[in-house]
Structure formats: structure tokens, C-alpha cells
Design a protein around this motif. Structure first.
Motif, short mmCIF file in Angstrom:
data_model
loop_
_atom_site.label_atom_id
_atom_site.label_comp_id
_atom_site.label_asym_id
_atom_site.label_seq_id
_atom_site.Cartn_x
_atom_site.Cartn_y
_atom_site.Cartn_z
N THR A 85 -20.21 14.18 2.81
CA THR A 85 -19.85 13.01 3.61
C THR A 85 -18.39 13.12 4.02
O THR A 85 -17.54 13.53 3.23
CB THR A 85 -20.08 11.72 2.81
N LEU A 87 -14.89 11.70 6.32
CA LEU A 87 -14.05 10.81 7.11
C LEU A 87 -13.20 11.68 8.02
O LEU A 87 -12.52 12.59 7.55
CB LEU A 87 -13.15 9.96 6.21
N PHE A 106 -16.81 8.15 10.47
CA PHE A 106 -17.48 8.30 9.18
C PHE A 106 -18.82 8.96 9.44
O PHE A 106 -19.66 8.40 10.14
CB PHE A 106 -17.67 6.92 8.53
#
Length: 367
Positions: A85, A87, A106
Motif C-alpha cells: 500500500t 502514499l 493513496f
């Protein structure tokens, strides 16, 4: 269910069905209730990221380019789940007399199941990085030279390129590895033909995918000689644009070689796209290559490396852009987990007078 998701879901189910056949179901049950290893112990966590600053022609900026958290979960001895994941781009730009920001993206970069059929054969299904180029699958900032990733692998491949996939990989004793993947495809949207803009967008606030497209990628990689890596990928893609009539089929050919001896490394890479069905002939052929020699040595305070890179590439974004680039720079690794980088980039675009010069600075980590 759309065509791409239906194909991926059906093949993923088939792959995982094989993985769970017979005794593997019992192995999963036993693993989940095992008292010998806690649930938390079967998780593996890590992170990588980089912060960039750029000064020169164009807009000066400071960009926390990416901060990534990855987590692996071992379901059984043969089956694991991998996720990443991210950012991205809390970008601050200096325009006029003030700083502005574009906000933060995101997104989900990887999320797939991996099953080891044997020591030689591995299968996977889910959101997976396409096996092309040098840095698409291994792109932590501690592993490559330069603040930014090479522009040929940015605009032509385009790194980082992740798709809904089902595939398998087989390794041979002689150092050969073969990968075969069926996956979702690009969507260049309309007549623009911009390859990088066609990547599937797995941002949490915006999901973007070409529902009519699918692609197949095959790669052969050879590492049977010490210090040598040779690889080639071939991809066929059905219909790269969801909004144009007809089929905009495409073929991508990619090849690279890496040679390492002591502190010396040399990388050569070339990529070529042939895309049919666009009215603008400049869109049809898009290509790029680069050469990168480098040398690194250990010092009392860490490892230092210097590099040079020459690149040429041609891509389409509203109009044809043909660019020649030269860059030089240095990396300083405080240890294997942290790196400080700087480089100078000079880019000439065909049809434009003068060249663009930028100075880049960055820090990166991976652990």
C-alpha cells in the motif's frame, strides 16, 4: 462482471482451486489454529520510500514521492498473501511567488496470492507487477542509481506497472527463469495514445480500468553466469483504448542486459511498442533505450557510487515527443537500508530550442 475482471477472477479461482486441492485444505486449517506459531508471527512487514527535491528549468519542487508499507502473510508453508500500500506525491511546487500542493494519492500497488507448487514452480493471482524491464518488479530506491527512475522505464514500459493478473513462474537449474502472465491491460483513453497515462489506476478514491482490454506477457530471464543478467519480454494487448471504435491492439518487446563485476555495473535496456488503430501515425511506434555504467566502492563511512546514463526515447502525449537525455550523479549508502542521492539531468527535445537542465536531490530507505 466486465470481461477483464471475469477472466481474471475465473483463472484466479482455478489457480487457487488447484492450490487448495486435497491435503492443502487440511494444511491451511492446521496452520490457522496452530499453537506452535502465533498469527502475528506469520506476518512480515516492511517499508520503503523516498523524498525528492528538484531545482532547474520548469517548476522547482519538494516531493515526498512515495511512502510504502508492505505486508506478507504466510497462510501455509506453500501459500502466502502479499500486499503493498502506497502514499504518493504530497508534492509542494514553487510557482510564481508561492508554494502550492497537489495533495496525496493513496493507492494499492500489489495484492496477490502466491503458491509454491514446488521449488521450481510458483503460481500467483491478484494485483501483480508486470514482468518487464529492470526496475518494474524491483524498484526500491536503494537498488538503483539516480533520484528519479529512468525515464525510458517511466514513459515507455511504464514503471510502476501493476495489473490484475494470473500467472506462473518456473526456474531451471541452469539459471533460466520463464514467466507467463494473463492480465488486465492499458487504457490510453481516446486518441491521445499516452502509454504511461494508460496504466490501471488502483487509487482508493478513484478506480480506473479498461473493461474491454486484456493482455498476455511472457518473459525469459537468464542468470546462469556469475554477474550477468539477460532478459526479454514480449507482450500482446487487445484494445488499448476504451473510447475509440475498433481495436487498438498492441505489441510490446522489451530486452535488457546487466553486467556486474566487483563495484562495476553496466545496464543496457531497449523497449519498443507497436500500437494499431490510431489515426495519428506518430502514436503507432513508441520506443526507448538507455545505457548506464556505474561504479561503487566501500569507504569507512558507507558505500559510494557514481553513474552516467544516456537515454533516447520517443513517446506520444498529445503530440510526438522525441527526447535525448544525459545524466550523471552519485549515490551514498549510509548502510544497506538508507541512501542519499543527487544527479544532474540534461534533456533535449526534438523540435525545441535549447535544453532542459535539472538538479535532483533525494533520500530513500528500504527495510
Amino acid at each position: 462482471m466486465n470481461k477483464t475482471l471475469f477472466t481474471t477472477a475465473a483463472l484466479s479461482s482455478a489457480l487457487l482451486g488447484v492450490a487448495f486441492a486435497g491435503s492443502e485444505v487440511d494444511a491451511l486449517d492446521s496452520s490457522l489454529i496452530s499453537k506452535e506459531q502465533s498469527l502475528f508471527d506469520r506476518f512480515s512487514f516492511g517499508s520503503y520510500g523516498e523524498i525528492h527535491a528538484q531545482v532547474g528549468d520548469g517548476t522547482d519542487n519538494i516531493d515526498p514521492h512515495r511512502i510504502v508499507l508492505f505486508a506478507d502473510f504466510k497462510l501455509t508453508d506453500k501459500l502466502r498473501f502479499v500486499s503493498e500500500t502506497e502514499l504518493e506525491h504530497a508534492l509542494r511546487k514553487y510557482e510564481g511567488s508561492d508554494w502550492t500542493s497537489d495533495g496525496v494519492e493513496f493507492k494499492l500497488e500489489q495484492a496477490y496470492f502466491e503458491y509454491s507448487f514446488s521449488e521450481e514452480v510458483t503460481g500467483y493471482a491478484g494485483l501483480y507487477l508486470v514482468p518487464v524491464g529492470v526496475i518494474n518488479q524491483i524498484h526500491e530506491p536503494t537498488t538503483f542509481y539516480g533520484v528519479e527512475r529512468p525515464n525510458v522505464e517511466k514513459y515507455i514500459l511504464p514503471t510502476t506497472w501493476t495489473e490484475l493478473s494470473v500467472g506462473a513462474s518456473k526456474k531451471y537449474d541452469n539459471g533460466l527463469q520463464v514467466d507467463a502472465v494473463l492480465h488486465s491491460g492499458l487504457d490510453t483513453r481516446g486518441s491521445d495514445g499516452y502509454i504511461r497515462g494508460g496504466r490501471s489506476n488502483y487509487q482508493f478514491e478513484e478506480y480506473q480500468q479498461n473493461t474491454d482490454s486484456w493482455a498476455m506477457t511472457a518473459r525469459a530471464k537468464y542468470t546462469g553466469i556469475a554477474g550477468v543478467e539477460l532478459a526479454g519480454s514480449l507482450q500482446y494487448q487487445y484494445d488499448t483504448s476504451s473510447s475509440l471504435s475498433g481495436q487498438q491492439d498492441a505489441i510490446l518487446a522489451s530486452t535488457h542486459g546487466v553486467y556486474r563485476k566487483g563495484g562495476f555495473q553496466f545496464i543496457a535496456l531497449a523497449n519498443y511498442w507497436n500500437i494499431d488503430g490510431y489515426s495519428d501515425s506518430d502514436t503507432e511506434n513508441q520506443w526507448g533505450y538507455y545505457f548506464e555504467p556505474s561504479y561503487a566502492w566501500d569507504t569507512a563511512i558507507g558505500k559510494v557510487g557514481v553513474f552516467g546514463r544516456f537515454s533516447q526515447y520517443e513517446y506520444f502525449k498529445g503530440s510526438q515527443k522525441e527526447i535525448s537525455e544525459f545524466s550523471v550523479g552519485a549515490n551514498y549508502w549510509l548502510n544497506e537500508n538508507w541512501v542519499v542521492k543527487t544527479d544532474y539531468l540534461n534533456a533535449d527535445e526534438k523540435g525545441k530550442s535549447g535544453s532542459n537542465e535539472t538538479y535532483n536531490f533525494g533520500i530513500g530507505w528500504s527495510y
